[in-house]
Scaffold this motif. Structure first.
Motif, PDB file in Angstrom:
ATOM      1  N   ALA A 171      30.562  12.855  28.664  1.00  0.00           N
ATOM      2  CA  ALA A 171      31.201  12.146  29.768  1.00  0.00           C
ATOM      3  C   ALA A 171      30.139  11.298  30.445  1.00  0.00           C
ATOM      4  O   ALA A 171      29.353  11.787  31.260  1.00  0.00           O
ATOM      5  CB  ALA A 171      31.827  13.132  30.754  1.00  0.00           C
ATOM      6  N   LEU A 225      34.264   8.218  27.759  1.00  0.00           N
ATOM      7  CA  LEU A 225      33.708   9.256  26.905  1.00  0.00           C
ATOM      8  C   LEU A 225      33.038   8.623  25.694  1.00  0.00           C
ATOM      9  O   LEU A 225      33.548   7.666  25.122  1.00  0.00           O
ATOM     10  CB  LEU A 225      34.809  10.216  26.443  1.00  0.00           C
ATOM     11  N   TYR A 242      39.644  16.927  30.255  1.00  0.00           N
ATOM     12  CA  TYR A 242      40.039  15.549  29.956  1.00  0.00           C
ATOM     13  C   TYR A 242      41.228  15.524  28.978  1.00  0.00           C
ATOM     14  O   TYR A 242      42.185  14.783  29.173  1.00  0.00           O
ATOM     15  CB  TYR A 242      38.870  14.778  29.325  1.00  0.00           C
TER      16      TYR A 242
END
Length: 533
Positions: free
Chosen positions: A261, A249, A279
């Motif tokens: 991402a 990230l 996430y």
């Protein structure tokens, strides 16, 4: 490549000869062998007089108090004495230095900035209260005239892009370090005696899945010996490895919480708010599993020791180190009989982004009584090579050895008392000497991550700084909630109630104005991108 001296300084101290009149500063990034190669030239470089401070009245002696966030080296008092001899002669100023250990940063930093004690310079960064302190009025605005007058060498050294990264509402409140060529990424440093005991030799640790298996295998099985797989604390967590680096990230500013991402969005067109993403939810649940497996002790939140200290004391089987100078930590651990190895567990296709210039830096508190002299001192210690090397590495021949041919440093016989680049992150010299290493594993990691590094033109957000003013109230609520819940999620303190707690957290964020914040963030982002076309 020979070391390039960037700027001519203090004629009455040392007369340096530049290779050509008006030579500009060059920053460096390591190649596969650990040597240095130029990666950019200062766009604001100017030809300076022999004495850049000649127009200033420095006849009155001054004393500057500086705070940094790191662990104090054993030999710091001796080194500071040597540094003060140089700064006294050069700019008639001496320095007093105080250390805030990383494990105590969350509690001590705000106390230091609350006022009451003398503070003339203090470490800050995009992850270390920069925006928060600016919003509180804690840092002095640094105008272009102020910087040109009292920090002339730094002004001539840094590119315009570095100053733009510091902008908050178009104003500068910190002095970034003089190079951004280093990689900020970290990997796990592992005690191989423990890893092999639980079936994880070096060749079996190649991915996050392998690292995950290792952590669970060790767990608290060594607790009787006072050791845990990863002895966490409120400031030493697996946040970077298990969330940011595991998923590759990227974000523009650490405090914005707006991320990309990279592997799913290589053009960086779809930003998302981190804490409401899948996430982050998966990360919170994973940390609860680790806590339940005994990866760290149940009272980890009260731990005030750094993960490096605990690893060195054989209380943690794992630490974390960056790759650009991790060899220093590895060498120190090995000197104590610990078979330490640093690993690359990034996902396939992982690409690093060069560090931001404001990944480390220094600020002048708004309550500083003599900001002009603080600025002069900072300018000098950041840009005078010999003084900067004293602060970076101690005494040559004792704490380190310098190889001028390739601008690298190796550990000296007393390096344990003063680790090279162990604390001076906010004052890196433009021609930073790279820690040399013959460690095949670390060399291979550096070769891979630098060969695959994102080019500056691939990252469209350099210089984008979000203006919180339109959503100041919402941001206050959001940041408070993140701080309140974040530590508990990082340490898995909600246990079996983690998913429920996460749901409550998300709902509170939305009730606090998250949608308005995201809408405003995207509006400013779109305007910024349009202005760059």
């Amino acid at each position: 490549m020979k070391k390039i001296i960037a700027i001519l300084l203090s004629a009455w101290l040392i007369c340096l000869c530049l290779a050509a009149c008006g030579q500009t500063a060059v920053s460096y990034a390591p190649d596969a062998s650990g040597s240095s190669t130029p990666d950019g030239v200062s766009s604001s470089a100017e030809e300076l007089p022999d004495d850049p401070y000649a127009a200033l009245d420095l006849r009155e002696p001054a004393h500057v108090v500086m705070y940094v966030c790191a662990t104090e080296p054993n030999a710091m008092a001796e080194i500071l004495g040597l540094v003060n001899e140089r700064t006294k002669q050069a700019v008639n100023t001496t320095m007093e230095l105080y250390f805030i250990p990383s494990s105590e940063r969350a509690t001590k930093y705000p106390l230091v900035m609350a006022g009451g004690d003398t503070v003339d310079l203090i470490f800050t960064a995009n992850y270390c209260y920069y925006k928060e302190q600016v919003e509180k009025g804690g840092f002095k605005e640094l105008t272009e005239d102020f910087l040109k007058t009292y920090m002339p060498v730094t002004w001539a050294t840094l590119p315009d892009s570095a100053w733009k990264e510091t902008y908050i509402n178009g104003k500068i409140y910190m002095v970034p370090r003089n190079t951004a060529s280093i990689a900020p990424d970290r990997g796990p440093t592992i005690n191989m005696e423990i890893a092999e005991k639980y079936g994880y030799p070096a060749e079996k640790i190649n991915s996050y899945a392998d690292f995950d298996g290792y952590l669970r295998a060790v767990g608290d099985n060594e607790a009787a010996n006072g050791m845990y797989a990863f002895y966490a604390s409120s400031s030493s967590t697996l946040y970077q490895l298990s969330l940011i680096f595991k998923n590759n990230l990227l974000n523009n500013q650490a405090s914005d919480y707006m991320y990309y991402a990279q592997m799913a969005d290589p053009a960086f067109e779809h930003p998302f708010y981190l804490h409401t993403s899948d996430y982050y939810k998966e990360y919170c649940l994973l940390m609860a599993e680790y806590a339940n497996a005994g990866v760290w002790p149940s009272d980890a939140i009260s731990n005030t020791n750094s993960i490096a200290t605990l690893f060195s004391n054989r209380q943690s089987a794992t630490s974390t180190d960056n790759f650009f100078n991790g060899i220093n930590s590895i060498a120190n651990y090995r000197s104590k009989g610990i078979r330490a190895e640093l690993f690359d567990i990034f996902p396939e296709g992982y690409r690093i982004l060069r560090d931001s210039y404001i990944g480390d830096g220094m600020a002048i508190p708004s309550f500083c009584q003599n900001p002009e002299r603080a600025a002069v001192l900072l300018d000098y210690i950041k840009t005078d090579w010999d003084t900067n090397m004293l602060l970076a590495g101690g005494v040559e021949g004792r704490h380190y050895f310098y190889n001028e041919e390739n601008n690298t440093v190796t550990a000296g016989p007393e390096s344990g008392d003063y680790t090279y680049l162990g604390w001076n992150w906010g004052i890196f010299h433009a021609d930073l000497a790279w820690p040399a290493t013959d460690d095949l594993r670390i060399n291979a990691i550096n070769q891979r991550i630098y060969s695959e590094q994102l080019k500056d033109e691939e990252w469209p957000y350099w210089g984008f700084n979000f203006d919180y003013t339109p959503v100041a109230a919402e941001w206050a609520v959001i940041s408070a909630l993140v701080n309140e819940y974040g530590t508990s999620f990082n340490l898995g303190l909600f246990g079996d109630e983690t998913e429920k707690a996460y749901g409550e957290f998300v709902q509170m964020l939305k009730n606090g104005g998250l949608d308005k914040y995201i809408e405003e963030w995207n509006r400013q982002r779109s305007e910024f991108l349009a202005s760059q076309r």
